[in-house]
Every structure is written in structure tokens, then in C-alpha cells.
Design an enzyme around this catalytic site. Structure first.
Site, PDB file in Angstrom:
ATOM      1  CB  ALA A  69      -0.910  -0.013   1.224  1.00 16.33           C
ATOM      2  CB  THR A  70       4.260   1.929   1.378  1.00 17.77           C
ATOM      3  OG1 THR A  70       3.893   1.688   2.731  1.00 17.77           O
ATOM      4  CG2 THR A  70       5.289   3.037   1.301  1.00 17.77           C
ATOM      5  CD  GLN A 176      -5.478  -0.850   9.214  1.00 16.37           C
ATOM      6  OE1 GLN A 176      -6.155  -1.808   9.572  1.00 16.37           O
ATOM      7  NE2 GLN A 176      -4.169  -0.806   9.416  1.00 16.37           N
ATOM      8  CB  SER A 194      -1.423  -3.723   2.004  1.00 13.91           C
ATOM      9  OG  SER A 194      -0.231  -4.407   2.147  1.00 13.91           O
ATOM     10  CB  THR A 232       9.537 -10.493 -12.979  1.00 15.17           C
ATOM     11  OG1 THR A 232      10.694 -10.218 -13.766  1.00 15.17           O
ATOM     12  CG2 THR A 232       9.093 -11.927 -13.160  1.00 15.17           C
ATOM     13  CB  CYS A 318      10.334   4.757  17.922  1.00 15.98           C
ATOM     14  SG  CYS A 318       9.739   5.244  16.323  1.00 15.98           S
TER      15      CYS A 318
END
Ligand code: PLP
Length: 369
Positions: A69-70, A176, A194, A232, A318
Site C-alpha cells: 500500500a505504501t 484498513q 495491501s 516481473t 518509537c
């Protein structure tokens, strides 16, 4: 191990893995090769694409298979920017996934004007505000279907018709939402999703394109499955994606109902805990339960839950002390809640015992200053 981070990724379904391995063995030839094995792989892929198109109620030509999806998000933003260089305005929101915001920021650094649609108190996009932002030179409106932190489902049809009336492209990141609730891709101009969010493999995503719309591809190369994405063809990954999609459609209602019950069970317990605030609301899909645990810091909190073998997430693993969840802030307008939020994401695989263990861990959670 208690896994409650299904919005981050899902374990591959055994039958999907089986399809992947079998196809990798049986259809290993390069589907772009003209010899007999290549032709067989090509034919096999066409069947897979037809099946995917059927599952999604679209045409094969609408489907651009890519790595994630990115990639799909980056491709559509940058691809449209290349195709329409005179349109220098983008409309998006503060509650998009990082892959969308990252692509928008890259364009902003090149001189694009970016406007962010506000959300109402319910966390839904404010359509009047969106309307007021539309400009002659707007390249596209890109708004997420289901926010990955709060699970809030947006009124895609209304946004799509607003954009259509204004003759402005509408792209939605439906990552989502896909497989969890019915999504009518035909109402959209472009969409990204995705496989690994629906018990499929990582490394395969989809960019949906309305058939009469075009953009400049980011990956140029030889002839492949789509003129919009060379390389490919990932035959086995595509077959696995199709199987994952099929399962998500077949079991959509039953999984939704099961997860809804799990959510109700969990929320009942969480509501009785004075330190916990529920951030997900009535518009949230049951799969994502966002909560704040007051007087805790998510960076330490994630480690704390890990010590109980519980995997869940916050805005990001993080997340620094000064950072906050823009998605939680958008609905709560409360910085303390936005700085102490956690995302619990559920699956049909989740058990009541797992939720009990989570609740117990929350009860014992130490206070942070
Ligand atoms: C809404 C949304 N968009 C995009 C992505 C990125 O997906 P991928 O891992 O396929 O690049 C995710 C996954 O984290 C997501 O939740």
C-alpha cells in the site's frame, strides 16, 4: 504470546500460504517470457486477476498490482503530479497513514500547496470544510477510508460524490477497510490496499485505478501485467493475495460479528477501569479499539505489555515523550489522551482469555510521571 496488533499486520492464513508455496513451485516461470512455461504463468495470472476483479466487482484493467500500500500511495500521488504538472494543490488530512503523509510531504518540499481537511467531533471528515478547500489547481483529494489508529470509517460515498461533482480526483487509502467492510471501489477514482492486512503475504499491494484515468508510472521498464507498473509479475504473491481476498470476503460478516462481540466484551471491562478512556467511537470498526491509559507513556507501555508477552501498539513503537497521536487528538481534543494512547487490534483469531490477560496487565500497569 498474545498478539493484539492485527492492524499492523496479520499472520498469513495457512491456506493462503499453501497457495503461495504451490504457485511458486508450479508457476515459477517469468510470466513475461514468451516460451511455453512463461505463457502458462501468464494465463494462470490472467485467471487470478479475473478472480480478483470479480471479488472486488471491478474490471481486470482497474487493477495495478504492486509491492505494498505504501507503493500504491506513493505511485498515485507522484504519478498524478507528474502527469498534471500545472496542478500544484493537494488536499489530504492529518489522520492519514505515514506512507501517504510521506508522499505528500515529498511533494510539498517540491513546492506543492497542501491543505488538510478538518474532522468533526466524531472524527469524520468535515465535508463543508473539504468543499471550501477545493481549488481550480487541486491535483487530488486523498482521504483515508478507515483510520489505522482509531478505526473510524469515513463516509467514502459522500466524499467521492463531492469530488466527482467538482471534477477533482479522489484517492482513498482503503488498506484498513478492505476485507473488513464492503467497499465499493467503483465509486472511487483510485484506491490503495495491501494483502498482509487480510491474512495474506507481505510484499504485495494493489492500486485500483478507474479505467478512464491515467498517470505517469513511477517504475518504467518492460511490458508487464500493467503499463503502470513494470517488473516481473509476482505470480505466487498475486495468487496468495487473491486467496486472502476471497477468504476475507467469504467470512466477512461472520468475522465482523465475532470481532464485534469481542470488542463489546473488552470495552465493558475497560469502561470499569478509572484510568482508561476509550477513544474509538461509534464510527470505529470493531477491529480497532483505541484507548488511553492515563499517566502512562506509550513508549514504555509497549515494553511493559511485551513483558507480559502481549503485543499491541501505540501511534508508533518509537513514539517519543513529546509526540502524540494526531488521530486521537482529532477526536478527543485532549492532549493527555493523545499522548497516552494505545491501539488494540482484534481478529477473529482473538480469544476471550487473551482479552482477560490484557485487562489484567492494564490493571497492574505502573504510573509514569
Ligand atoms: C492505512 C494504511 N495505509 C498503508 C499502510 C502501509 O501498508 P504496506 O505495509 O503494504 O506498505 C498501512 C499499514 O501499516 C495502513 O494501515
Amino acid at each position: 504470546m498474545i498478539y493484539l496488533d492485527y492492524a499492523a499486520t496479520t499472520p498469513i492464513d495457512p491456506s493462503v500460504l499453501n497457495v503461495w508455496v504451490r504457485t511458486e513451485q508450479e508457476q515459477f516461470a517469468n510470466a513475461n517470457s514468451s516460451h511455453i512455461l512463461g505463457q502458462r504463468a501468464w494465463t494462470f495470472l490472467q485467471t487470478q486477476l479475473s478472480q480478483m476483479a470479480e471479488l472486488l466487482h471491478v474490471q481486470k484493467d482497474n487493477l495495478i498490482l504492486c509491492s505494498s500500500a505504501t507503493e500504491a500511495n506513493n505511485t498515485i500521488l507522484k504519478g498524478l503530479a507528474l502527469k498534471y504538472p500545472h496542478k500544484k494543490h493537494i488536499i489530504t488530512s492529518m489522520i492519514e497513514h505515514a506512507s501517504l503523509i510521506g508522499a505528500v510531504s515529498a511533494l510539498e518540499a517540491q513546492g506543492y500547496d497542501v491543505d488538510f481537511v478538518e474532522t468533526t467531533n466524531d472524527g469524520l471528515f468535515d465535508l463543508n470544510h473539504l468543499k471550501s478547500l477545493l481549488r481550480e489547481d487541486t491535483l487530488l483529494v486523498s482521504l483515508i477510508a478507515v483510520n489505522s489508529e482509531t478505526g473510524i470509517l469515513q463516509p467514502l460515498d459522500a466524499i467521492a460524490s463531492l469530488c466527482r461533482n467538482a471534477k477533482i480526483f479522489f484517492h482513498s487509502d482503503v488498506t484498513q477497510a478492505m476485507g473488513k467492510v464492503p467497499i465499493d471501489l467503483n465509486t472511487l477514482d483510485f484506491a490503495s490496499c495491501s494483502a498482509h492486512k487480510i491474512y495474506g503475504p507481505k510484499g504485495i499491494g494493489l492500486l485500483y485505478r478507474r479505467e478512464d484515468l491515467s498517470f505517469i508510472p513511477l517504475l518504467h521498464g518492460g511490458h508487464s501485467l500493467s503499463p503502470y507498473r513494470s517488473s516481473t509479475p509476482q505470480t505466487a504473491l498475486i495468487a496468495a493475495f487473491v486467496r486472502a481476498l476471497e477468504l476475507s470476503m467469504i467470512h466477512q460478516k461472520e468475522r465482523f460479528d465475532k470481532i464485534s462481540k469481542l470488542k463489546t466484551y473488552l470495552i465493558d471491562k475497560l469502561n470499569a477501569m478509572p484510568r482508561v478512556r476509550i477513544n474509538s467511537n461509534a464510527y470505529s470498526l470493531p477491529h480497532i479499539v483505541n484507548i488511553s491509559i492515563l499517566k502512562t507513556r506509550p513508549d514504555k507501555g509497549i515494553d511493559y505489555f511485551s513483558s507480559y508477552d502481549i503485543c499491541l501498539s501505540s501511534k508508533s513503537a518509537c513514539c517519543g515523550q513529546d509526540e502524540y497521536s494526531a488521530s486521537v487528538y482529532a477526536i478527543t481534543k485532549d492532549m493527555e489522551r493523545a499522548q497516552s494512547s494505545y491501539r488494540i487490534s482484534l481478529s477473529h483469531l482473538t480469544t476471550l482469555d487473551e482479552l482477560d490477560a490484557l485487562v489484567e496487565a492494564i490493571e497492574r500497569m505502573p504510573y509514569e510521571d
